[in-house]
Design an enzyme around this catalytic site. Structure first.
Site, PDB file in Angstrom:
ATOM      1  N   CYS A   9       0.819  -1.204   0.000  1.00  0.00           N
ATOM      2  CA  CYS A   9       0.000   0.000   0.000  1.00  0.00           C
ATOM      3  C   CYS A   9       0.858   1.262   0.000  1.00  0.00           C
ATOM      4  O   CYS A   9       2.020   1.254   0.414  1.00  0.00           O
ATOM      5  CB  CYS A   9      -0.915   0.001   1.221  1.00  0.00           C
ATOM      6  SG  CYS A   9      -2.321   1.117   1.052  1.00  0.00           S
ATOM      7  N   ASP A 136      -6.817  -3.217  11.553  1.00  0.00           N
ATOM      8  CA  ASP A 136      -5.666  -2.332  11.690  1.00  0.00           C
ATOM      9  C   ASP A 136      -5.581  -1.872  13.138  1.00  0.00           C
ATOM     10  O   ASP A 136      -6.499  -2.081  13.940  1.00  0.00           O
ATOM     11  CB  ASP A 136      -5.819  -1.137  10.746  1.00  0.00           C
ATOM     12  CG  ASP A 136      -4.494  -0.480  10.383  1.00  0.00           C
ATOM     13  OD1 ASP A 136      -3.487  -0.739  11.067  1.00  0.00           O
ATOM     14  OD2 ASP A 136      -4.475   0.300   9.417  1.00  0.00           O
TER      15      ASP A 136
END
Length: 209
Positions: A9, A136
């Site tokens: 990412c 996360d």
């Protein structure tokens, strides 16, 4: 144990895309949050996407983006998958799905990011109306892990994110058994992607199967 899928990412440069192609990862993430140092514009993402192998899916990381803007990113070809990282609620998700359907993009997958600090967060993640969830430690890109023991009660496929790097990825895979792993800061040096770290990370994931 099957090999976890790999998402790298925060790609911003042509060489980032070249490395993703060379390593044949499964997903790349473009960050559209203006306050992120990994921010790219939709136009920049589209240019990068054009250099990406067709077998690699592009993910747009979005924070409270207007629905029509998200749909345009999909219809333009910049992103294949939507990842929501803001305070988007069920009403937003319903509006987004309707707009995607009207645009002929009804099959576009949606990932919902969830900050995990307790078992209740996992329970909420299990109930979200989306294709996949991403677990996360915070708002994303913080480089911090969370207590992986909490994942034991997860009953749906998920992306594991938050502080993953070459040193802890094998342990993370053994502890959590995610569908996919998501790495950003863990494959950077001085704030930019580092090919050696990216290659090491990918190799460690594939060797852990």
């Amino acid at each position: 144990m099957s090999t976890a899928l790999i998402k790298v990412c925060g790609l911003r440069r042509p060489e980032d895309i070249q490395w993703a192609n060379e390593l044949d990862v499964d997903f790349v993430g473009f960050v559209f949050a203006p306050n992120s140092r990994r921010y790219v514009t939709p136009a920049q993402a589209l240019e990068l996407r054009r250099e990406l192998k067709s077998t690699i899916r592009s993910v747009g990381v979005l924070v409270n983006e207007p629905v029509l803007s998200v749909v345009h990113m999909v219809t333009s070809g910049a992103i294949d998958i939507i990842q929501l990282h803001g305070s988007e609620d069920q009403h937003y998700l319903a509006d987004l799905k309707e707009a995607l359907q009207q645009a002929g993009q009804a099959g576009t997958p949606v990932i919902r990011a969830c900050s995990v600090s307790c078992e209740e967060d996992i329970a909420r993640a299990c109930q979200l109306d989306c294709d996949w969830v991403l677990l996360d430690s915070g708002r994303g890109g913080t480089g911090q892990t969370f207590d992986w023991a909490l994942v034991a009660s997860m009953d749906r496929p998920f992306f594991l994110a938050g502080g993953l790097n070459c040193d802890n990825i094998s342990q993370a895979l053994a502890a959590c058994h995610p569908m996919a792993v998501d790495v950003s800061s863990g494959i950077e040096t001085d704030g930019v992607k580092d090919f050696a770290k990216m290659q090491d990370f990918v190799c460690r994931v594939r060797q852990s199967a």
